[in-house]
Design a protein around this motif. Structure first.
Motif, PDB file in Angstrom:
ATOM      1  N   LYS A 184       0.858  -1.181   0.000  1.00 44.21           N
ATOM      2  CA  LYS A 184       0.000   0.000   0.000  1.00 44.21           C
ATOM      3  C   LYS A 184       0.901   1.241   0.000  1.00 44.21           C
ATOM      4  O   LYS A 184       1.802   1.351   0.827  1.00 44.21           O
ATOM      5  CB  LYS A 184      -0.883  -0.016   1.248  1.00 44.21           C
ATOM      6  CG  LYS A 184      -2.043   0.921   1.225  1.00 44.21           C
ATOM      7  CD  LYS A 184      -2.912   0.649   2.460  1.00 44.21           C
ATOM      8  CE  LYS A 184      -4.028   1.635   2.556  1.00 44.21           C
ATOM      9  NZ  LYS A 184      -4.845   1.418   3.768  1.00 44.21           N
ATOM     10  N   VAL A 185       0.663   2.159  -0.961  1.00 48.16           N
ATOM     11  CA  VAL A 185       1.463   3.382  -1.047  1.00 48.16           C
ATOM     12  C   VAL A 185       0.543   4.587  -1.275  1.00 48.16           C
ATOM     13  O   VAL A 185      -0.615   4.433  -1.677  1.00 48.16           O
ATOM     14  CB  VAL A 185       2.510   3.331  -2.188  1.00 48.16           C
ATOM     15  CG1 VAL A 185       3.522   2.238  -1.956  1.00 48.16           C
ATOM     16  CG2 VAL A 185       1.850   3.189  -3.528  1.00 48.16           C
ATOM     17  N   GLU A 219      -9.191   4.608  -1.033  1.00 41.40           N
ATOM     18  CA  GLU A 219      -9.633   5.873  -0.456  1.00 41.40           C
ATOM     19  C   GLU A 219      -8.442   6.681   0.051  1.00 41.40           C
ATOM     20  O   GLU A 219      -7.368   6.131   0.320  1.00 41.40           O
ATOM     21  CB  GLU A 219     -10.597   5.610   0.692  1.00 41.40           C
ATOM     22  CG  GLU A 219     -11.902   4.974   0.244  1.00 41.40           C
ATOM     23  CD  GLU A 219     -12.806   4.648   1.416  1.00 41.40           C
ATOM     24  OE1 GLU A 219     -12.349   4.686   2.579  1.00 41.40           O
ATOM     25  OE2 GLU A 219     -13.979   4.354   1.153  1.00 41.40           O
ATOM     26  N   ASN A 220      -8.660   7.978   0.213  1.00 41.19           N
ATOM     27  CA  ASN A 220      -7.669   8.900   0.788  1.00 41.19           C
ATOM     28  C   ASN A 220      -6.351   8.919   0.020  1.00 41.19           C
ATOM     29  O   ASN A 220      -5.278   9.012   0.612  1.00 41.19           O
ATOM     30  CB  ASN A 220      -7.421   8.584   2.260  1.00 41.19           C
ATOM     31  CG  ASN A 220      -8.684   8.693   3.081  1.00 41.19           C
ATOM     32  OD1 ASN A 220      -9.517   9.564   2.836  1.00 41.19           O
ATOM     33  ND2 ASN A 220      -8.847   7.790   4.033  1.00 41.19           N
ATOM     34  N   GLU A 221      -6.438   8.811  -1.279  1.00 36.68           N
ATOM     35  CA  GLU A 221      -5.270   8.870  -2.165  1.00 36.68           C
ATOM     36  C   GLU A 221      -4.223   7.793  -1.866  1.00 36.68           C
ATOM     37  O   GLU A 221      -3.028   8.028  -1.978  1.00 36.68           O
ATOM     38  CB  GLU A 221      -4.656  10.271  -2.152  1.00 36.68           C
ATOM     39  CG  GLU A 221      -5.638  11.321  -2.650  1.00 36.68           C
ATOM     40  CD  GLU A 221      -4.976  12.458  -3.388  1.00 36.68           C
ATOM     41  OE1 GLU A 221      -3.762  12.650  -3.254  1.00 36.68           O
ATOM     42  OE2 GLU A 221      -5.705  13.136  -4.117  1.00 36.68           O
ATOM     43  N   TYR A 222      -4.674   6.627  -1.492  1.00 35.00           N
ATOM     44  CA  TYR A 222      -3.797   5.465  -1.336  1.00 35.00           C
ATOM     45  C   TYR A 222      -4.004   4.539  -2.518  1.00 35.00           C
ATOM     46  O   TYR A 222      -5.057   4.533  -3.164  1.00 35.00           O
ATOM     47  CB  TYR A 222      -4.104   4.711  -0.038  1.00 35.00           C
ATOM     48  CG  TYR A 222      -3.410   5.288   1.169  1.00 35.00           C
ATOM     49  CD1 TYR A 222      -2.126   4.877   1.514  1.00 35.00           C
ATOM     50  CD2 TYR A 222      -4.035   6.246   1.947  1.00 35.00           C
ATOM     51  CE1 TYR A 222      -1.480   5.413   2.616  1.00 35.00           C
ATOM     52  CE2 TYR A 222      -3.405   6.790   3.055  1.00 35.00           C
ATOM     53  CZ  TYR A 222      -2.122   6.371   3.389  1.00 35.00           C
ATOM     54  OH  TYR A 222      -1.484   6.895   4.472  1.00 35.00           O
TER      55      TYR A 222
END
Length: 115
Positions: free
Chosen positions: A65-66, A105-108
């Motif tokens: 996850k980045v 979500e949240n720009e991940y």
């Protein structure tokens, strides 16, 4: 009737259907004709290669996850990918060959490697 080389204009000797005096002239002529389309292909392949390399370097475990910022810091271009896969649940994965990413979500982003 004498024919001339399409590239340099030198008189041709040999076969009657000959168009160029040498391999050099043939290659030069064809490279001039195909220059624009070859540049597009070369630039697209270079962009795909850079995106692939970045995903491979960030995703060493097969699933990572980045943040979007981390991808953009590596000059990732979201416009270049080789395929799209949509799951039955509606998730859309974008692939660059066997390296993929899923927007979360949240720009991940979830980075995955296709086995």
């Amino acid at each position: 009737m004498k024919k001339n080389c399409l590239e340099c204009g030198e008189v041709l000797n040999g076969r009657i259907d000959k168009k160029f005096c040498s391999d050099y002239c043939r290659n030069t002529h064809n490279n001039k004709i195909n220059k624009e389309s070859k540049n597009l292909i070369r630039n697209t392949n270079n962009r795909l290669r850079k995106n692939y390399r970045l995903l491979s370097n960030l995703n060493t475990s097969g699933k990572t996850k980045v943040t979007r910022t981390k991808l953009l810091d590596g000059n990732f271009d979201f416009n270049f990918f080789t395929s799209i896969y949509t799951t039955k649940t509606g998730n859309t994965y974008y692939y660059i060959y066997d390296q993929g990413y899923l927007p979360l979500e949240n720009e991940y982003y979830l980075l995955i490697k296709k086995e």
